[in-house]
Design a protein around this motif. Structure first.
Motif, PDB file in Angstrom:
ATOM      1  N   LEU A  17     -26.853  14.524  -5.888  1.00  0.00           N
ATOM      2  CA  LEU A  17     -28.009  14.712  -6.867  1.00  0.00           C
ATOM      3  C   LEU A  17     -29.212  14.999  -7.689  1.00  0.00           C
ATOM      4  CD1 LEU A  17     -25.184  12.935  -9.540  1.00  0.00           C
ATOM      5  CD2 LEU A  17     -25.431  15.503  -9.470  1.00  0.00           C
ATOM      6  N   SER A  18     -29.993  13.358  -6.123  1.00  0.00           N
ATOM      7  CA  SER A  18     -31.202  13.495  -6.470  1.00  0.00           C
ATOM      8  C   SER A  18     -31.956  14.554  -5.777  1.00  0.00           C
ATOM      9  CB  SER A  18     -31.441  12.653  -5.668  1.00  0.00           C
ATOM     10  OG  SER A  18     -31.312  12.194  -4.263  1.00  0.00           O
ATOM     11  N   GLU A  19     -31.894  15.946  -5.100  1.00  0.00           N
ATOM     12  CA  GLU A  19     -31.823  16.659  -4.407  1.00  0.00           C
ATOM     13  C   GLU A  19     -32.626  17.930  -5.576  1.00  0.00           C
ATOM     14  OE1 GLU A  19     -28.403  18.074  -2.265  1.00  0.00           O
ATOM     15  OE2 GLU A  19     -29.053  17.061  -0.937  1.00  0.00           O
ATOM     16  N   GLN A  20     -32.078  17.328  -6.745  1.00  0.00           N
ATOM     17  CA  GLN A  20     -32.906  17.701  -7.981  1.00  0.00           C
ATOM     18  C   GLN A  20     -32.718  17.619  -9.018  1.00  0.00           C
ATOM     19  OE1 GLN A  20     -29.790  22.000  -8.179  1.00  0.00           O
ATOM     20  NE2 GLN A  20     -28.720  21.141  -6.261  1.00  0.00           N
ATOM     21  N   TYR A  21     -32.240  16.403  -9.267  1.00  0.00           N
ATOM     22  CA  TYR A  21     -32.025  15.644 -10.943  1.00  0.00           C
ATOM     23  C   TYR A  21     -32.941  14.328 -10.122  1.00  0.00           C
ATOM     24  CZ  TYR A  21     -29.090  19.291 -11.929  1.00  0.00           C
ATOM     25  OH  TYR A  21     -28.049  20.382 -11.974  1.00  0.00           O
ATOM     26  N   GLU A  22     -33.076  14.228 -11.316  1.00  0.00           N
ATOM     27  CA  GLU A  22     -33.694  12.239 -11.769  1.00  0.00           C
ATOM     28  C   GLU A  22     -32.029  11.783 -11.523  1.00  0.00           C
ATOM     29  OE1 GLU A  22     -36.681  11.375 -14.370  1.00  0.00           O
ATOM     30  OE2 GLU A  22     -38.209  12.815 -13.550  1.00  0.00           O
ATOM     31  N   VAL A  23     -32.038  10.740 -10.555  1.00  0.00           N
ATOM     32  CA  VAL A  23     -31.060   9.682 -10.950  1.00  0.00           C
ATOM     33  C   VAL A  23     -31.129   8.584 -10.571  1.00  0.00           C
ATOM     34  CG1 VAL A  23     -29.001   9.269  -9.120  1.00  0.00           C
ATOM     35  CG2 VAL A  23     -29.474  11.316  -8.608  1.00  0.00           C
ATOM     36  N   THR A  24     -30.501   7.836 -11.304  1.00  0.00           N
ATOM     37  CA  THR A  24     -30.792   6.169 -11.723  1.00  0.00           C
ATOM     38  C   THR A  24     -29.701   5.338 -11.301  1.00  0.00           C
ATOM     39  OG1 THR A  24     -31.321   6.109 -13.887  1.00  0.00           O
ATOM     40  CG2 THR A  24     -30.432   3.838 -13.352  1.00  0.00           C
ATOM     41  N   VAL A  25     -29.202   4.485 -10.447  1.00  0.00           N
ATOM     42  CA  VAL A  25     -27.652   4.118  -9.588  1.00  0.00           C
ATOM     43  C   VAL A  25     -27.755   2.388 -10.231  1.00  0.00           C
ATOM     44  CG1 VAL A  25     -26.753   2.733  -7.698  1.00  0.00           C
ATOM     45  CG2 VAL A  25     -27.893   5.141  -7.294  1.00  0.00           C
ATOM     46  N   VAL A  26     -26.571   2.775 -10.938  1.00  0.00           N
ATOM     47  CA  VAL A  26     -25.996   0.725 -11.497  1.00  0.00           C
ATOM     48  C   VAL A  26     -25.175   0.255 -10.625  1.00  0.00           C
ATOM     49  CG1 VAL A  26     -25.634  -0.103 -13.178  1.00  0.00           C
ATOM     50  CG2 VAL A  26     -26.917   1.775 -13.750  1.00  0.00           C
ATOM     51  N   ASP A  27     -25.809  -0.643 -10.071  1.00  0.00           N
ATOM     52  CA  ASP A  27     -24.663  -1.466  -9.315  1.00  0.00           C
ATOM     53  C   ASP A  27     -24.960  -2.811  -8.983  1.00  0.00           C
ATOM     54  OD1 ASP A  27     -22.932  -1.887  -6.915  1.00  0.00           O
ATOM     55  OD2 ASP A  27     -23.135  -0.017  -5.900  1.00  0.00           O
ATOM     56  N   LYS A  28     -24.054  -3.531  -8.725  1.00  0.00           N
ATOM     57  CA  LYS A  28     -24.067  -4.740  -7.856  1.00  0.00           C
ATOM     58  C   LYS A  28     -25.250  -5.116  -6.738  1.00  0.00           C
ATOM     59  CE  LYS A  28     -21.441  -9.216  -7.209  1.00  0.00           C
ATOM     60  NZ  LYS A  28     -20.001  -9.533  -6.991  1.00  0.00           N
TER      61      LYS A  28
END
Length: 238
Positions: A17-28
């Protein structure tokens, strides 16, 4: 937003997804440093009682929830204290997050929402009894909510991605993330997500169609077959 996007298939989806969009990752845990500059990272433990962190992101256009855990073990060998933890990570957080984004699903604008389920949620799976139960709950939850959305006139739905074992992930016993191995599946998942499909079972035609048919014909016999397969393949020990 990719919840559980620091490792495994979640990481591959976030990278794609980061190839085209701004991505937020939520993780521990934070993503490996090699990919840290590809996303915005929000640290969050899904066993936390306060889910208000997601209220800051209610304007995202895409939500993919991939967090979860499981391990091959007979039910007799699973500690009792671990049973609620399975549901507190695999099942309840999905429902709570979807609840917060439900107005987006009901809205007139396009909203893309997907959840990582498992083929184990469709059938009895020895050595995965509690894990399978968490994924079976998600399967019925997603199916039920999708009907509610349809009846409400919404054009949006939740995609249930239900794979078998995925190579190249920590879940499958790997020590590192093999993104070369997981990216092809990640691309397929995103394609189904953007197409607003409600179910995607990887390898359905060549593997799981027959497995599910056997299961529905005789779930007891298929359960025994599944048990023996795990023993013979070396994935599990009785």
């Amino acid at each position: 937003m990719v919840v559980g996007g620091s490792n495994g298939i979640g990481l591959a989806i976030a990278l794609h997804l980061s190839e085209q969009y701004e991505v937020t990752v939520v993780d521990k845990a934070a993503p490996d440093a090699a990919w840290a500059d590809r996303f915005r990272f929000e640290q969050f433990d899904l066993t936390n009682e306060d889910f208000s962190i997601f209220d800051r992101y209610l304007d995202v256009d895409l939500l993919m929830i991939t967090a979860g855990f499981g391990r091959l073990a007979l039910f007799r060998d699973i500690e009792e204290d671990l049973i609620p933890t399975y549901f507190e990570v695999n099942t309840i957080p999905v429902m709570r997050i979807v609840k917060r984004f439900y107005p987006r699903l009901l809205g007139a604008d396009d909203f893309y929402c997907g959840v990582m389920g498992s083929i184990a949620g469709f059938m009895s799976t020895p050595f995965f009894s509690v894990y399978s139960a968490t994924k079976a709950a998600l399967k019925v939850f997603i199916e039920s909510v999708n009907v509610e959305l349809e009846k409400a006139g919404s054009k949006n739905c939740i995609l249930n991605v239900s794979p078998g074992s995925i190579k190249g992930t920590h879940f499958n016993g790997g020590l590192t993330n093999d993104t070369d191995g997981t990216l092809p599946l990640a691309r397929e998942i995103v394609d189904h997500l953007l197409a607003k499909d409600d179910l995607f079972i990887p390898h359905y035609d060549d593997v799981f169609r027959e497995v599910l048919e056997r299961y529905h014909q005789d779930f007891r016999a298929e359960g025994r077959h599944s048990y023996d397969y795990k023993i013979q393949s070396g994935r599990a020990k009785a």
